[in-house]
Design a protein around this motif. Structure first.
Motif, PDB file in Angstrom:
ATOM      1  N   GLU A  99       0.783  -0.983   0.002  1.00  0.00           N
ATOM      2  CA  GLU A  99       0.068  -0.063   0.082  1.00  0.00           C
ATOM      3  C   GLU A  99       0.839   1.199   0.041  1.00  0.00           C
ATOM      4  O   GLU A  99       0.459   2.262   0.435  1.00  0.00           O
ATOM      5  CB  GLU A  99      -0.980   0.359   1.310  1.00  0.00           C
ATOM      6  N   ILE A 100       2.099   1.168  -0.547  1.00  0.00           N
ATOM      7  CA  ILE A 100       2.906   2.215  -0.770  1.00  0.00           C
ATOM      8  C   ILE A 100       2.281   3.561  -1.299  1.00  0.00           C
ATOM      9  O   ILE A 100       1.495   3.470  -1.999  1.00  0.00           O
ATOM     10  CB  ILE A 100       4.294   2.027  -1.422  1.00  0.00           C
ATOM     11  N   TRP A 101       2.604   4.650  -0.394  1.00  0.00           N
ATOM     12  CA  TRP A 101       2.046   5.863  -0.832  1.00  0.00           C
ATOM     13  C   TRP A 101       2.400   6.343  -2.303  1.00  0.00           C
ATOM     14  O   TRP A 101       3.457   6.282  -2.367  1.00  0.00           O
ATOM     15  CB  TRP A 101       2.406   7.041   0.064  1.00  0.00           C
ATOM     16  N   PRO A 102       1.369   6.914  -3.116  1.00  0.00           N
ATOM     17  CA  PRO A 102       1.900   7.225  -4.479  1.00  0.00           C
ATOM     18  C   PRO A 102       2.786   8.284  -4.380  1.00  0.00           C
ATOM     19  O   PRO A 102       3.709   8.392  -5.255  1.00  0.00           O
ATOM     20  CB  PRO A 102       0.522   7.587  -5.186  1.00  0.00           C
ATOM     21  N   GLU A 103       2.864   9.249  -3.465  1.00  0.00           N
ATOM     22  CA  GLU A 103       3.688  10.274  -3.458  1.00  0.00           C
ATOM     23  C   GLU A 103       4.926   9.707  -3.029  1.00  0.00           C
ATOM     24  O   GLU A 103       6.022  10.387  -3.520  1.00  0.00           O
ATOM     25  CB  GLU A 103       3.313  11.351  -2.442  1.00  0.00           C
ATOM     26  N   MET A 104       5.256   8.651  -2.335  1.00  0.00           N
ATOM     27  CA  MET A 104       6.544   8.094  -1.894  1.00  0.00           C
ATOM     28  C   MET A 104       7.212   7.530  -3.344  1.00  0.00           C
ATOM     29  O   MET A 104       8.215   7.666  -3.545  1.00  0.00           O
ATOM     30  CB  MET A 104       6.502   7.101  -1.140  1.00  0.00           C
ATOM     31  N   LEU A 141      10.715   8.707  -5.188  1.00  0.00           N
ATOM     32  CA  LEU A 141      11.739   7.493  -5.676  1.00  0.00           C
ATOM     33  C   LEU A 141      11.967   7.687  -6.860  1.00  0.00           C
ATOM     34  O   LEU A 141      13.237   7.977  -7.181  1.00  0.00           O
ATOM     35  CB  LEU A 141      11.202   6.262  -5.134  1.00  0.00           C
ATOM     36  N   HIS A 142      10.974   7.884  -7.816  1.00  0.00           N
ATOM     37  CA  HIS A 142      11.411   8.037  -9.160  1.00  0.00           C
ATOM     38  C   HIS A 142      12.214   9.268  -9.471  1.00  0.00           C
ATOM     39  O   HIS A 142      12.975   9.426 -10.291  1.00  0.00           O
ATOM     40  CB  HIS A 142      10.090   7.856  -9.996  1.00  0.00           C
ATOM     41  N   ARG A 143      11.676  10.434  -8.740  1.00  0.00           N
ATOM     42  CA  ARG A 143      12.424  11.792  -8.956  1.00  0.00           C
ATOM     43  C   ARG A 143      13.824  11.889  -8.410  1.00  0.00           C
ATOM     44  O   ARG A 143      14.716  12.560  -9.020  1.00  0.00           O
ATOM     45  CB  ARG A 143      11.694  12.984  -7.988  1.00  0.00           C
ATOM     46  N   HIS A 144      14.269  10.868  -7.566  1.00  0.00           N
ATOM     47  CA  HIS A 144      15.605  10.766  -7.074  1.00  0.00           C
ATOM     48  C   HIS A 144      16.336   9.439  -7.783  1.00  0.00           C
ATOM     49  O   HIS A 144      17.166   9.058  -7.379  1.00  0.00           O
ATOM     50  CB  HIS A 144      15.449  10.663  -5.359  1.00  0.00           C
ATOM     51  N   GLN A 161      11.210  11.085   5.129  1.00  0.00           N
ATOM     52  CA  GLN A 161      11.124  11.266   6.628  1.00  0.00           C
ATOM     53  C   GLN A 161       9.789  10.432   7.337  1.00  0.00           C
ATOM     54  O   GLN A 161       9.791   9.859   8.197  1.00  0.00           O
ATOM     55  CB  GLN A 161      11.399  12.489   7.249  1.00  0.00           C
ATOM     56  N   LYS A 162       8.577  10.885   6.552  1.00  0.00           N
ATOM     57  CA  LYS A 162       7.405  10.494   6.907  1.00  0.00           C
ATOM     58  C   LYS A 162       7.302   9.152   6.791  1.00  0.00           C
ATOM     59  O   LYS A 162       6.702   8.383   7.894  1.00  0.00           O
ATOM     60  CB  LYS A 162       6.196  11.160   6.394  1.00  0.00           C
ATOM     61  N   TRP A 163       7.905   8.563   5.856  1.00  0.00           N
ATOM     62  CA  TRP A 163       7.892   6.950   5.754  1.00  0.00           C
ATOM     63  C   TRP A 163       8.548   6.217   6.669  1.00  0.00           C
ATOM     64  O   TRP A 163       8.240   5.212   7.332  1.00  0.00           O
ATOM     65  CB  TRP A 163       8.244   6.759   4.088  1.00  0.00           C
ATOM     66  N   TRP A 164       9.789   6.958   6.814  1.00  0.00           N
ATOM     67  CA  TRP A 164      10.702   6.116   8.192  1.00  0.00           C
ATOM     68  C   TRP A 164       9.822   6.143   9.426  1.00  0.00           C
ATOM     69  O   TRP A 164      10.006   5.137  10.106  1.00  0.00           O
ATOM     70  CB  TRP A 164      11.849   6.823   8.118  1.00  0.00           C
ATOM     71  N   SER A 165       9.156   7.249   9.563  1.00  0.00           N
ATOM     72  CA  SER A 165       8.757   7.254  10.964  1.00  0.00           C
ATOM     73  C   SER A 165       7.190   6.192  10.822  1.00  0.00           C
ATOM     74  O   SER A 165       7.242   5.525  12.008  1.00  0.00           O
ATOM     75  CB  SER A 165       7.923   8.579  11.176  1.00  0.00           C
ATOM     76  N   PHE A 166       6.673   5.954   9.763  1.00  0.00           N
ATOM     77  CA  PHE A 166       5.645   4.852   9.618  1.00  0.00           C
ATOM     78  C   PHE A 166       6.131   3.662   9.465  1.00  0.00           C
ATOM     79  O   PHE A 166       5.497   2.877  10.322  1.00  0.00           O
ATOM     80  CB  PHE A 166       4.990   5.381   8.171  1.00  0.00           C
ATOM     81  N   MET A 167       7.563   3.406   9.260  1.00  0.00           N
ATOM     82  CA  MET A 167       8.094   1.920   9.293  1.00  0.00           C
ATOM     83  C   MET A 167       8.779   1.669  10.601  1.00  0.00           C
ATOM     84  O   MET A 167       8.846   0.521  10.858  1.00  0.00           O
ATOM     85  CB  MET A 167       8.949   1.881   7.887  1.00  0.00           C
ATOM     86  N   GLU A 168       9.063   2.832  11.215  1.00  0.00           N
ATOM     87  CA  GLU A 168       9.719   2.772  12.787  1.00  0.00           C
ATOM     88  C   GLU A 168       9.035   1.341  13.406  1.00  0.00           C
ATOM     89  O   GLU A 168       9.980   0.609  14.062  1.00  0.00           O
ATOM     90  CB  GLU A 168       9.877   3.826  13.267  1.00  0.00           C
TER      91      GLU A 168
END
Length: 104
Positions: free
Chosen positions: A24-29, A33-36, A74-81
């Motif tokens: 369910e990875i967030w589309p903005e994530m 990732l693609h932008r980077h 940063q938001k993803w890392w907090s979500f996965m912590e």
């Protein structure tokens, strides 16, 4: 193109939750990732050891390194912590692997 591989650890009782969150990875994530420069990104789980093996192809190291400081990352890392071993900044505890062989 640069190939990168890392090993991380998911908590033994969080295998299903880890997979669910990535399914369910967030589309903005994904967009960030693609932008980077990330393509061909996969994560594999060894259920016996709770080790994760991540593989990603990137365009260049400088652009990829900037991904860590993005707001969405940063938001993803907090979500996965809660489901995996993390550092004090919530980044995954990870070990980069050295490529020793490749076959196209």
């Amino acid at each position: 193109m640069i190939r990168k591989a890392v090993v991380m650890n998911v908590y033994p009782d969080k295998h299903e939750e880890y997979e669910k969150r990535h399914n369910e990875i967030w589309p903005e994530m994904v967009d960030e990732l693609h932008r980077h420069g990330a393509t061909n990104y996969s994560i594999f789980l060894d259920e016996e050891t709770s080790k994760l093996f991540g593989y990603v192809e990137i365009e260049d190291e400088e652009t990829w390194e900037k991904m860590a400081s993005t707001e969405i990352n940063q938001k993803w890392w907090s979500f996965m912590e809660p489901v995996m071993e993390t550092n004090p900044d919530n980044s995954p505890v990870s070990k980069e692997l050295k490529q020793v062989f490749h076959l196209d």
